[in-house]
Design an enzyme around this catalytic site. Structure first.
Site, PDB file in Angstrom:
ATOM      1  CB  CYS A 283      -1.012  -0.044   1.281  1.00 17.55           C
ATOM      2  SG  CYS A 283      -2.315  -1.348   1.129  1.00 17.55           S
ATOM      3  CB  ILE A 284       2.847   2.915   2.600  1.00 22.94           C
ATOM      4  CG1 ILE A 284       1.827   2.584   3.607  1.00 22.94           C
ATOM      5  CG2 ILE A 284       3.760   4.292   2.909  1.00 22.94           C
ATOM      6  CD1 ILE A 284       2.425   2.734   5.433  1.00 22.94           C
TER       7      ILE A 284
END
Length: 444
Positions: A283-284
């Site tokens: 995600c990040i």
């Protein structure tokens, strides 16, 4: 939502709502990875019959044998659900013709040009469209840019001639999985839901409410899509800030970890973030690029987000520079040096290596001529850079063989006292050796 829509009993929405509330609805989950499998298991525990669909025959085979391959999903839970028929793993998308609701939980990687790769979403949506029927609820959970649900999925489903909000229902609900977090799980993380129409939102909310503790409706699919991107861009930007601060403190010969600890004593207006060797996980490192890509397509330059990505993306290279510094202290070069990387999972306590900065560190070290091994109690085997690797056991004799040990992931299982005693040189990128003093330690 201030008022819940009223569904006539004979309408498609009314019939689906009744099946959901009786838990007689048949559910489908496409993509049985870190997001899809926990969700399928939670729905199964609520009493629903769930068809879990994945193109990976190996995963499906393991699930059919009652075995979990996701750390946060207990094998015992999978075994009970499979034996009872409440979880039916398959590679056959044909089961969609019989499901009442389907969640799409497929990967959304970046292309080589750092643009969104939505091919998995489109492929899954086409399979759903092939089997779309009246009264079906479709929910996208894959992280993507704002507009994906209505710009990509909705047109595919509308080719059937059916009308969204009346004949079928479409919503977006961002996954918020935090692998390895025992406190916040699929069941108790608040679930944001945005539908194409109010009826779509309401039906998706009712489905999740059968098992999840809190459901948070929002006004549109675009809002729900942006929620996830904001959450992870917030982290990316703040980590980028503190990584830049760490580089600055190194030049000024200031201990950045002491600075952050002291700043964290302020009871308001400050939230501590910590530097590291780079961003990892699905995600990040990826989500901010989805947001900046969408911004560019709208004629807006997301300079703040792009800068954070630039800083974070260069941290593995900085970690390699610290390895060179450690070796130079003892008159050694990177070329020919034996380096042990501790931890290839992207964070401590898990076995997930997706986008792990450890892999970038290993790649760069090997490109510079170092001989690199790794040790990770959660990742005993690793297919990387064209060969199969095995985790090195951390014995005193083994540690002494390496010219430098790099703490890239702060697993609690690592014997840090033994590492400090027996390693020739140490690069600590995670402040795992906080409070330990030794000339052999180089800290980020």
């Amino acid at each position: 939502m201030s008022r819940r829509p009223h569904f006539p009993r004979t309408s498609a929405a009314g019939q689906l709502a009744a099946r959901i509330e009786r838990r007689s609805a048949r559910l489908g989950v496409i993509g049985l990875g870190y997001v899809g499998l926990p969700l399928a298991v939670e729905f199964g525990k609520a009493g629903f019959r769930v068809d879990g669909i994945d193109i990976d025959q190996g995963k499906v085979g393991r699930l059919r044998r009652g075995r979990s391959y996701v750390q946060d999903v207990a094998t015992a839970d999978v075994r009970v659900l499979v034996r009872s028929g409440r979880l039916r793993p398959t590679t056959d998308f044909g089961v969609l013709r019989n499901v009442d609701a389907v969640n799409i939980c497929v990967p959304t990687p970046l292309s080589k040009q750092r643009d969104p790769d939505v091919s998995y979403i489109v492929a899954a949506a086409r399979e759903v469209a092939r089997h779309l029927h009246r009264g079906m609820l479709v929910i996208l959970e894959s992280t993507t840019y704002p507009g994906t649900t209505e710009e990509l999925i909705l047109p595919l489903l509308q080719e059937s001639g059916m009308r969204v909000g009346r004949d079928f229902f479409l919503a977006f609900s961002p996954e918020r999985v935090d692998p390895g977090n025992p406190e916040y799980t699929t069941r108790n993380i608040p679930k944001v839901v945005g539908g194409v129409t109010p009826a779509c939102t309401e039906l998706a909310c009712r489905l999740y409410a059968q098992r999840l503790e809190r459901v948070v409706p929002v006004s549109s699919t675009q809002v729900a899509e942006m929620v996830k991107l904001l959450e992870n861009t917030f982290r990316s930007v703040n980590i980028g800030l503190v990584n830049e601060l760490a580089l600055m403190c190194a030049r000024l010969k200031i201990d950045v970890w002491e600075v952050i600890e002291a700043a964290g004593t302020k009871p308001f207006g400050f939230m501590p973030f910590y530097p590291g060797p780079g961003l990892g996980g699905h995600c990040i490192p990826i989500d901010p690029f989805y947001l900046s890509w969408k911004a560019r397509s709208a004629g807006f330059e997301a300079r703040f987000i792009e800068l954070a990505g630039h800083v974070n993306g260069h941290m593995p290279e900085h970690a390699v520079g610290l390895v060179a510094e450690s070796l130079n202290r003892r008159g050694k070069a990177v070329k020919g040096a034996r380096v042990l990387v501790l931890g290839v999972a992207y964070k401590g306590g898990i076995d997930d290596t997706r986008e792990s900065p450890s892999l970038d560190i290993m790649t760069t070290l090997e490109e510079r001529g170092a001989r690199v091994d790794y040790s990770d109690p959660f990742v005993p085997k690793l297919d990387f850079a064209g060969r199969r690797r095995t985790s090195v056991p951390l014995t005193p004799a083994r540690l002494r063989r390496f010219d430098c040990v790099v703490i890239a992931t702060a697993h609690r299982d690592f014997p840090y006292g033994e590492i400090v005693r027996h390693a020739q040189g140490i690069v600590d990128t995670r402040n795992a050796l906080k409070g330990r003093r030794s000339n052999k330690i180089v800290r980020l």
